[in-house]
Design a protein around this motif. Structure first.
Motif, PDB file in Angstrom:
ATOM      1  N   ASN A 283     -13.518  24.195  -9.945  1.00  0.00           N
ATOM      2  CA  ASN A 283     -12.806  22.933  -9.874  1.00  0.00           C
ATOM      3  C   ASN A 283     -12.617  22.577  -8.402  1.00  0.00           C
ATOM      4  OD1 ASN A 283     -11.241  20.692 -10.108  1.00  0.00           O
ATOM      5  ND2 ASN A 283      -9.802  21.584 -11.568  1.00  0.00           N
ATOM      6  N   ALA A 284     -13.608  21.936  -7.826  1.00  0.00           N
ATOM      7  CA  ALA A 284     -13.588  21.604  -6.398  1.00  0.00           C
ATOM      8  C   ALA A 284     -12.386  20.739  -6.053  1.00  0.00           C
ATOM      9  CB  ALA A 284     -14.886  20.915  -6.005  1.00  0.00           C
ATOM     10  N   SER A 285     -11.988  19.857  -6.955  1.00  0.00           N
ATOM     11  CA  SER A 285     -10.874  18.956  -6.683  1.00  0.00           C
ATOM     12  C   SER A 285      -9.593  19.721  -6.369  1.00  0.00           C
ATOM     13  CB  SER A 285     -10.665  18.021  -7.871  1.00  0.00           C
ATOM     14  OG  SER A 285      -9.650  17.102  -7.584  1.00  0.00           O
ATOM     15  N   ASP A 286      -9.350  20.833  -7.075  1.00  0.00           N
ATOM     16  CA  ASP A 286      -8.138  21.627  -6.853  1.00  0.00           C
ATOM     17  C   ASP A 286      -8.132  22.257  -5.471  1.00  0.00           C
ATOM     18  OD1 ASP A 286      -7.113  20.997  -9.321  1.00  0.00           O
ATOM     19  OD2 ASP A 286      -7.684  22.901 -10.262  1.00  0.00           O
ATOM     20  N   PHE A 287      -9.234  22.895  -5.075  1.00  0.00           N
ATOM     21  CA  PHE A 287      -9.215  23.557  -3.779  1.00  0.00           C
ATOM     22  C   PHE A 287      -9.257  22.543  -2.644  1.00  0.00           C
ATOM     23  CE2 PHE A 287     -13.939  23.721  -3.599  1.00  0.00           C
ATOM     24  CZ  PHE A 287     -14.138  23.418  -2.264  1.00  0.00           C
ATOM     25  N   ILE A 288      -9.849  21.382  -2.873  1.00  0.00           N
ATOM     26  CA  ILE A 288      -9.864  20.342  -1.840  1.00  0.00           C
ATOM     27  C   ILE A 288      -8.451  19.791  -1.640  1.00  0.00           C
ATOM     28  CG2 ILE A 288     -10.657  17.991  -1.327  1.00  0.00           C
ATOM     29  CD1 ILE A 288     -13.402  18.892  -2.471  1.00  0.00           C
ATOM     30  N   LYS A 289      -7.723  19.607  -2.727  1.00  0.00           N
ATOM     31  CA  LYS A 289      -6.341  19.134  -2.633  1.00  0.00           C
ATOM     32  C   LYS A 289      -5.490  20.127  -1.845  1.00  0.00           C
ATOM     33  CE  LYS A 289      -2.568  17.617  -5.618  1.00  0.00           C
ATOM     34  NZ  LYS A 289      -2.156  17.392  -7.011  1.00  0.00           N
ATOM     35  N   LYS A 290      -5.611  21.423  -2.152  1.00  0.00           N
ATOM     36  CA  LYS A 290      -4.852  22.451  -1.449  1.00  0.00           C
ATOM     37  C   LYS A 290      -5.279  22.523   0.019  1.00  0.00           C
ATOM     38  CE  LYS A 290      -3.613  27.265  -1.323  1.00  0.00           C
ATOM     39  NZ  LYS A 290      -3.895  28.607  -1.701  1.00  0.00           N
ATOM     40  N   ALA A 291      -6.573  22.470   0.276  1.00  0.00           N
ATOM     41  CA  ALA A 291      -7.084  22.541   1.648  1.00  0.00           C
ATOM     42  C   ALA A 291      -6.594  21.359   2.476  1.00  0.00           C
ATOM     43  CB  ALA A 291      -8.607  22.591   1.633  1.00  0.00           C
TER      44      ALA A 291
ATOM     45  N   SER B 224     -10.428  15.496  14.250  1.00  0.00           N
ATOM     46  CA  SER B 224     -11.055  15.536  12.935  1.00  0.00           C
ATOM     47  C   SER B 224     -10.690  16.834  12.239  1.00  0.00           C
ATOM     48  CB  SER B 224     -12.577  15.382  13.037  1.00  0.00           C
ATOM     49  OG  SER B 224     -13.129  16.389  13.840  1.00  0.00           O
ATOM     50  N   ALA B 225     -10.931  16.873  10.943  1.00  0.00           N
ATOM     51  CA  ALA B 225     -10.619  18.038  10.125  1.00  0.00           C
ATOM     52  C   ALA B 225     -11.755  18.267   9.145  1.00  0.00           C
ATOM     53  CB  ALA B 225      -9.304  17.811   9.384  1.00  0.00           C
ATOM     54  N   TYR B 226     -12.047  19.516   8.887  1.00  0.00           N
ATOM     55  CA  TYR B 226     -13.107  19.890   7.956  1.00  0.00           C
ATOM     56  C   TYR B 226     -12.566  20.804   6.874  1.00  0.00           C
ATOM     57  CZ  TYR B 226     -17.048  18.177  10.745  1.00  0.00           C
ATOM     58  OH  TYR B 226     -17.950  17.379  11.405  1.00  0.00           O
ATOM     59  N   ILE B 227     -13.002  20.538   5.656  1.00  0.00           N
ATOM     60  CA  ILE B 227     -12.835  21.472   4.554  1.00  0.00           C
ATOM     61  C   ILE B 227     -14.239  22.004   4.302  1.00  0.00           C
ATOM     62  CG2 ILE B 227     -12.266  21.777   2.128  1.00  0.00           C
ATOM     63  CD1 ILE B 227     -10.361  19.340   2.427  1.00  0.00           C
ATOM     64  N   ALA B 228     -14.413  23.297   4.521  1.00  0.00           N
ATOM     65  CA  ALA B 228     -15.741  23.894   4.389  1.00  0.00           C
ATOM     66  C   ALA B 228     -15.752  24.906   3.252  1.00  0.00           C
ATOM     67  CB  ALA B 228     -16.129  24.582   5.691  1.00  0.00           C
ATOM     68  N   ASN B 229     -16.858  24.914   2.520  1.00  0.00           N
ATOM     69  CA  ASN B 229     -17.061  25.859   1.432  1.00  0.00           C
ATOM     70  C   ASN B 229     -18.489  26.383   1.525  1.00  0.00           C
ATOM     71  OD1 ASN B 229     -17.727  26.822  -1.374  1.00  0.00           O
ATOM     72  ND2 ASN B 229     -15.614  26.234  -1.671  1.00  0.00           N
TER      73      ASN B 229
ATOM     74  N   THR C  60      -5.855   7.856   6.939  1.00  0.00           N
ATOM     75  CA  THR C  60      -4.739   6.913   7.058  1.00  0.00           C
ATOM     76  C   THR C  60      -3.433   7.658   7.311  1.00  0.00           C
ATOM     77  OG1 THR C  60      -5.837   5.315   5.611  1.00  0.00           O
ATOM     78  CG2 THR C  60      -3.438   5.109   5.851  1.00  0.00           C
ATOM     79  N   GLU C  61      -3.222   8.762   6.604  1.00  0.00           N
ATOM     80  CA  GLU C  61      -1.966   9.502   6.700  1.00  0.00           C
ATOM     81  C   GLU C  61      -1.864  10.363   7.960  1.00  0.00           C
ATOM     82  OE1 GLU C  61      -1.862  11.637   3.003  1.00  0.00           O
ATOM     83  OE2 GLU C  61      -1.362   9.850   1.858  1.00  0.00           O
ATOM     84  N   THR C  62      -2.993  10.879   8.466  1.00  0.00           N
ATOM     85  CA  THR C  62      -2.939  11.828   9.584  1.00  0.00           C
ATOM     86  C   THR C  62      -3.547  11.303  10.881  1.00  0.00           C
ATOM     87  OG1 THR C  62      -5.076  12.847   9.100  1.00  0.00           O
ATOM     88  CG2 THR C  62      -3.128  13.778   7.979  1.00  0.00           C
ATOM     89  N   GLY C  63      -4.375  10.265  10.775  1.00  0.00           N
ATOM     90  CA  GLY C  63      -5.098   9.786  11.951  1.00  0.00           C
ATOM     91  C   GLY C  63      -6.310  10.636  12.266  1.00  0.00           C
ATOM     92  N   CYS C  64      -6.622  11.600  11.408  1.00  0.00           N
ATOM     93  CA  CYS C  64      -7.772  12.488  11.600  1.00  0.00           C
ATOM     94  C   CYS C  64      -8.854  12.171  10.573  1.00  0.00           C
ATOM     95  CB  CYS C  64      -7.368  13.948  11.438  1.00  0.00           C
ATOM     96  SG  CYS C  64      -6.316  14.542  12.749  1.00  0.00           S
ATOM     97  N   ILE C  65     -10.071  12.195  11.030  1.00  0.00           N
ATOM     98  CA  ILE C  65     -11.209  12.012  10.135  1.00  0.00           C
ATOM     99  C   ILE C  65     -11.397  13.307   9.354  1.00  0.00           C
ATOM    100  CG2 ILE C  65     -13.702  11.643  10.048  1.00  0.00           C
ATOM    101  CD1 ILE C  65     -13.311  10.097  12.763  1.00  0.00           C
ATOM    102  N   LEU C  66     -11.510  13.204   8.028  1.00  0.00           N
ATOM    103  CA  LEU C  66     -11.712  14.375   7.182  1.00  0.00           C
ATOM    104  C   LEU C  66     -13.158  14.425   6.725  1.00  0.00           C
ATOM    105  CD1 LEU C  66     -10.615  16.828   5.591  1.00  0.00           C
ATOM    106  CD2 LEU C  66     -10.108  15.235   3.713  1.00  0.00           C
ATOM    107  N   ARG C  67     -13.772  15.579   6.895  1.00  0.00           N
ATOM    108  CA  ARG C  67     -15.123  15.835   6.396  1.00  0.00           C
ATOM    109  C   ARG C  67     -15.039  16.987   5.407  1.00  0.00           C
ATOM    110  NH1 ARG C  67     -16.236  11.387   8.130  1.00  0.00           N
ATOM    111  NH2 ARG C  67     -17.053  11.018  10.188  1.00  0.00           N
ATOM    112  N   ILE C  68     -15.738  16.844   4.304  1.00  0.00           N
ATOM    113  CA  ILE C  68     -15.794  17.915   3.316  1.00  0.00           C
ATOM    114  C   ILE C  68     -17.236  18.402   3.284  1.00  0.00           C
ATOM    115  CG2 ILE C  68     -15.389  18.557   0.911  1.00  0.00           C
ATOM    116  CD1 ILE C  68     -13.360  16.206   0.792  1.00  0.00           C
ATOM    117  N   GLU C  69     -17.522  19.363   4.144  1.00  0.00           N
ATOM    118  CA  GLU C  69     -18.865  19.928   4.268  1.00  0.00           C
ATOM    119  C   GLU C  69     -18.785  21.212   5.086  1.00  0.00           C
ATOM    120  OE1 GLU C  69     -21.354  17.747   7.404  1.00  0.00           O
ATOM    121  OE2 GLU C  69     -19.928  16.211   6.755  1.00  0.00           O
ATOM    122  N   ASN C  70     -19.810  22.024   4.998  1.00  0.00           N
ATOM    123  CA  ASN C  70     -19.761  23.302   5.702  1.00  0.00           C
ATOM    124  C   ASN C  70     -20.568  23.318   7.005  1.00  0.00           C
ATOM    125  OD1 ASN C  70     -22.341  23.383   4.706  1.00  0.00           O
ATOM    126  ND2 ASN C  70     -22.106  25.312   3.621  1.00  0.00           N
ATOM    127  N   ARG C  71     -21.015  22.184   7.468  1.00  0.00           N
ATOM    128  CA  ARG C  71     -21.723  22.084   8.746  1.00  0.00           C
ATOM    129  C   ARG C  71     -20.871  21.220   9.679  1.00  0.00           C
ATOM    130  NH1 ARG C  71     -26.513  23.776  10.096  1.00  0.00           N
ATOM    131  NH2 ARG C  71     -27.009  24.172   7.927  1.00  0.00           N
TER     132      ARG C  71
END
Length: 150
Positions: free
Chosen positions: A76-84, A108-113, A130-141
């Motif tokens: 369930n990727a959505s769960d770990f992405i929410k926590k991350a 910027s911020a990355y969630i990597a798997n 919008t909430e943090t002012g940081c660009i979020l990327r969901i990728e491992n590179r």
């Protein structure tokens, strides 16, 4: 970038590819400092209990990249992405409150798997920015941008 679990800090390992969760692409070979945060820097809630933090951050020039590493099987990727995202948000707030974050040009911020995430999380990424002012990327590179050519 690697992470062995809840009791150990994240770390860099250039030799053992099987341990890699995220890969840092640094084509210009910029000097980058890696700072482990989780299990190294204690972030406390108002009542003094330990809060969740991201695994680490990369700092170079005037830039900082916050990173959360997940070695999830993606049931369930959505769960770990929410926590991350929550761990990243907590760390970014702590950074802003305790360091002069105005000195950094790009945040910027990355969630990597280890596994590729096939679902699109654009709305979540936009809300995070919008909430943090940081660009979020969901990728491992994690790509370190090239310096502009003049």
């Amino acid at each position: 970038m690697c992470d062995k679990g809840t009791q150990n800090p994240s770390y860099l390992d250039e030799e053992n590819k099987n341990n890699w969760i995220a890969i840092v692409e640094n084509k210009e070979q910029k000097r980058i400092n890696f700072i482990a945060i989780d299990n190294c820097i204690e972030i406390l809630r108002e009542k003094g209990t330990k809060d969740n933090s991201c695994d680490g951050m990369l700092c170079y020039e005037t830039n900082v990249i916050f990173v959360e590493l997940k070695d999830s099987k993606l049931r369930n990727a959505s769960d770990f992405i929410k926590k991350a995202a929550l761990q990243l948000r907590t760390t970014i707030e702590y950074f802003r409150e305790n360091y002069n974050s105005a000195n950094y040009n790009i945040k910027s911020a990355y969630i990597a798997n280890k596994k590729t995430i096939h679902r699109n999380y654009i709305e979540r990424m936009e809300r995070f920015e919008t909430e943090t002012g940081c660009i979020l990327r969901i990728e491992n590179r994690i790509r370190i941008p090239s310096s502009p050519k003049f």
